[in-house]
Write a protein that holds these residues in place. Sequence first.
Motif: not given
Length: 332
Positions: A11-23, A83-91, A98-102
């Motif tokens: 799933t997306a949660g198993s391959i994601m990284k937790e290094e990001f910057v948010s404000v 207009d954000i493309i976000a991935i659900p954690v359980n996707e 497929s989303v990255f390909r598009d």
Amino acid sequence: MKNEQTFEIETAGSIMKEEFVSVNEDVTIEEAIVILRENVKIKQNIYYMYIVDDFHELVGVLTIRELLAADGEENIADVMIKDIIAIPVNEDQEEVASVFRDTDLVSMPVVDEEDQIIGVIHVEDILDVMQLEATEDFHKMASMGTTPADFSEMGLMNASVGLLYRKRIVWLVVLVFMNIFSGAGIAHYEHIIEANVALVFFLPLLIDSGGNAGSQSATLVIRAMTIGDVKIKDWFKMFTKEISVAALMGFTMAAAVSIMGVIRGGLDIAVVVALTMVLIVMIGSLIGMSLPFVFDKLKLDPATASGPLITSIADIVGVLIYFGVASWYLGL
């Protein structure tokens, strides 16, 4: 790894990284740049600045280039992209690929059920997933089942004889029993074979043609489904198109094989062989085109509807069609 312990595998949660910057959306551009400078020293692959509201929900995004180019006094909420493309954690990771390909994005945010950003997936993270999924589909299309992680990592050269045997034997045994029906069909029409021995000469050619046509159709449909070009709702449109293509192929192949029919058995045999070729190619193609839709409807991987399976089904149908046409046309 933390992600692997917390989220389901693949799933997306198993391959994601937790290094990001948010404000927060209330900060100015200048304040956001200060926060960015503090984070890039300790975090890698920072391509975007993510903007959240007071409830930590993802509301916007800015590339680092857009952030640095903006007026420092502006509020980040006024220049952010909403207009954000976000991935659900359980996707499923295949859907993420497929989303990255598009898109042409280098990374995407991962959000939980409350739309709060909890990680990011970079394009380099998904490349391994694409390779693994492609390998798995190839193995399924060869009727070898799914691809265990250990097999994918060790490769074919290092795989043991026992592992290769286990992956290949099950479907082969199943197909052996399926092909018994082909033999039963031939035995049922034994009297026709005795009366026209020339029919046997064309039997392998005809049933192989149906299997090959079906495998071609299945391969095209499975690939189109994999990349999202074809959906389950497109079955009827694909069906009508495949009828036209298969008919053209069938008549062309029938014209070629009828020449051999005349040489080997005369005009009557040529007509039987030609009619059978048209029917077998059309039906084989429609079977190959339809099976991936059936498997997808049953929530199974369409790749399972693959070459050996379709060939075996086409063999059974081909034998029945061939001797059925011969029995009808030759009056036997």
